[in-house]
Design a protein around this motif. Structure first.
Motif, mmCIF file in Angstrom:
data_model
loop_
_atom_site.group_PDB
_atom_site.id
_atom_site.type_symbol
_atom_site.label_atom_id
_atom_site.label_comp_id
_atom_site.label_asym_id
_atom_site.label_seq_id
_atom_site.Cartn_x
_atom_site.Cartn_y
_atom_site.Cartn_z
ATOM 1 N N LEU A 69 0.818 -1.210 0.000
ATOM 2 C CA LEU A 69 0.000 0.000 0.000
ATOM 3 C C LEU A 69 0.851 1.260 0.000
ATOM 4 O O LEU A 69 1.969 1.262 0.520
ATOM 5 C CB LEU A 69 -0.922 0.002 1.222
ATOM 6 N N PRO A 70 0.321 2.339 -0.548
ATOM 7 C CA PRO A 70 1.062 3.605 -0.576
ATOM 8 C C PRO A 70 1.105 4.255 0.806
ATOM 9 O O PRO A 70 0.273 3.972 1.665
ATOM 10 C CB PRO A 70 0.254 4.461 -1.548
ATOM 11 N N GLN A 71 2.068 5.135 0.998
ATOM 12 C CA GLN A 71 2.181 5.869 2.252
ATOM 13 C C GLN A 71 1.299 7.116 2.237
ATOM 14 O O GLN A 71 0.861 7.564 3.288
ATOM 15 C CB GLN A 71 3.639 6.284 2.492
ATOM 16 N N SER A 72 1.064 7.668 1.048
ATOM 17 C CA SER A 72 0.246 8.879 0.946
ATOM 18 C C SER A 72 -0.713 8.741 -0.237
ATOM 19 O O SER A 72 -0.598 7.808 -1.031
ATOM 20 C CB SER A 72 1.137 10.106 0.756
ATOM 21 N N GLU A 73 -1.628 9.689 -0.337
ATOM 22 C CA GLU A 73 -2.650 9.634 -1.388
ATOM 23 C C GLU A 73 -2.125 9.998 -2.768
ATOM 24 O O GLU A 73 -2.876 9.957 -3.745
ATOM 25 C CB GLU A 73 -3.818 10.540 -1.020
ATOM 26 N N SER A 74 -0.875 10.365 -2.872
ATOM 27 C CA SER A 74 -0.320 10.688 -4.196
ATOM 28 C C SER A 74 0.891 9.816 -4.494
ATOM 29 O O SER A 74 1.861 10.248 -5.093
ATOM 30 C CB SER A 74 0.059 12.166 -4.258
ATOM 31 N N GLY A 75 0.833 8.574 -4.080
ATOM 32 C CA GLY A 75 1.955 7.671 -4.256
ATOM 33 C C GLY A 75 1.668 6.577 -5.258
ATOM 34 O O GLY A 75 0.965 6.777 -6.249
ATOM 35 N N THR A 76 2.225 5.416 -4.980
ATOM 36 C CA THR A 76 2.028 4.259 -5.843
ATOM 37 C C THR A 76 1.608 3.067 -5.007
ATOM 38 O O THR A 76 1.880 2.991 -3.808
ATOM 39 C CB THR A 76 3.319 3.895 -6.608
ATOM 40 N N ARG A 105 1.546 0.856 -9.810
ATOM 41 C CA ARG A 105 0.615 1.783 -10.449
ATOM 42 C C ARG A 105 0.457 3.028 -9.582
ATOM 43 O O ARG A 105 0.543 2.966 -8.364
ATOM 44 C CB ARG A 105 -0.769 1.149 -10.638
ATOM 45 N N GLN A 106 0.170 4.130 -10.234
ATOM 46 C CA GLN A 106 -0.076 5.398 -9.546
ATOM 47 C C GLN A 106 -1.462 5.391 -8.897
ATOM 48 O O GLN A 106 -2.383 4.763 -9.401
ATOM 49 C CB GLN A 106 -0.010 6.563 -10.539
ATOM 50 N N ILE A 107 -1.564 6.100 -7.787
ATOM 51 C CA ILE A 107 -2.854 6.402 -7.177
ATOM 52 C C ILE A 107 -2.909 7.910 -7.012
ATOM 53 O O ILE A 107 -1.899 8.592 -7.136
ATOM 54 C CB ILE A 107 -3.053 5.681 -5.825
ATOM 55 N N ASP A 108 -4.094 8.430 -6.732
ATOM 56 C CA ASP A 108 -4.217 9.850 -6.449
ATOM 57 C C ASP A 108 -5.329 10.052 -5.427
ATOM 58 O O ASP A 108 -5.878 9.091 -4.896
ATOM 59 C CB ASP A 108 -4.450 10.668 -7.720
ATOM 60 N N ALA A 109 -5.665 11.292 -5.163
ATOM 61 C CA ALA A 109 -6.668 11.599 -4.144
ATOM 62 C C ALA A 109 -8.042 11.052 -4.495
ATOM 63 O O ALA A 109 -8.874 10.858 -3.616
ATOM 64 C CB ALA A 109 -6.734 13.105 -3.930
ATOM 65 N N SER A 110 -8.292 10.772 -5.771
ATOM 66 C CA SER A 110 -9.601 10.239 -6.171
ATOM 67 C C SER A 110 -9.693 8.721 -6.028
ATOM 68 O O SER A 110 -10.769 8.153 -6.215
ATOM 69 C CB SER A 110 -9.923 10.650 -7.601
#
Length: 112
Positions: free
Chosen positions: A38-45, A59-64
């Motif tokens: 899991l990512p550490q922040s909402e704009s990580g991977t 894969r990238q993730i974002d705030a959405s």
């Protein structure tokens, strides 16, 4: 009677080309919780393995990106805390939705 049959055949014939226009937008993967990073922040991977012998895919993730526990949306921090408490992560399944066009993960869900 022949007119009804002709209309039905014509309607079916016209519908077939429309059915061929479906395009896959998202791919869903069901992976073991132990195979997800899991990512550490909402704009990580996020990284996950689609099979036991596969390499990790990042894969990238974002705030959405939506994080779901038992079908309810939660913040990433709550999601991380909940999965950290799982005693046997190899037996829990996580569903990862990957949007193919943007190459981003749009949703991660688990039922605990």
């Amino acid at each position: 009677m022949k007119l009804r049959l002709f209309i039905a055949a014509l309607t079916l014939g016209l519908a077939l080309p429309v059915a061929a226009d479906f395009v896959t937008i998202q791919q869903a993967y069901e992976v073991a919780l132990s195979d997800v990073r899991l990512p550490q922040s909402e704009s990580g991977t996020i990284a996950y393995k689609t099979c036991a012998t596969c390499s990790y895919e990042t894969r990238q993730i974002d705030a959405s990106t939506r994080w779901l526990i038992d079908g309810k949306a939660v913040p990433l921090k709550t999601f991380r805390e909940a999965v950290r408490r799982v005693t046997e992560p190899g037996k829990e399944a996580v569903t990862v939705l990957h949007h193919l066009e943007t190459n981003r993960v749009t949703q991660v869900s688990v039922y605990l």
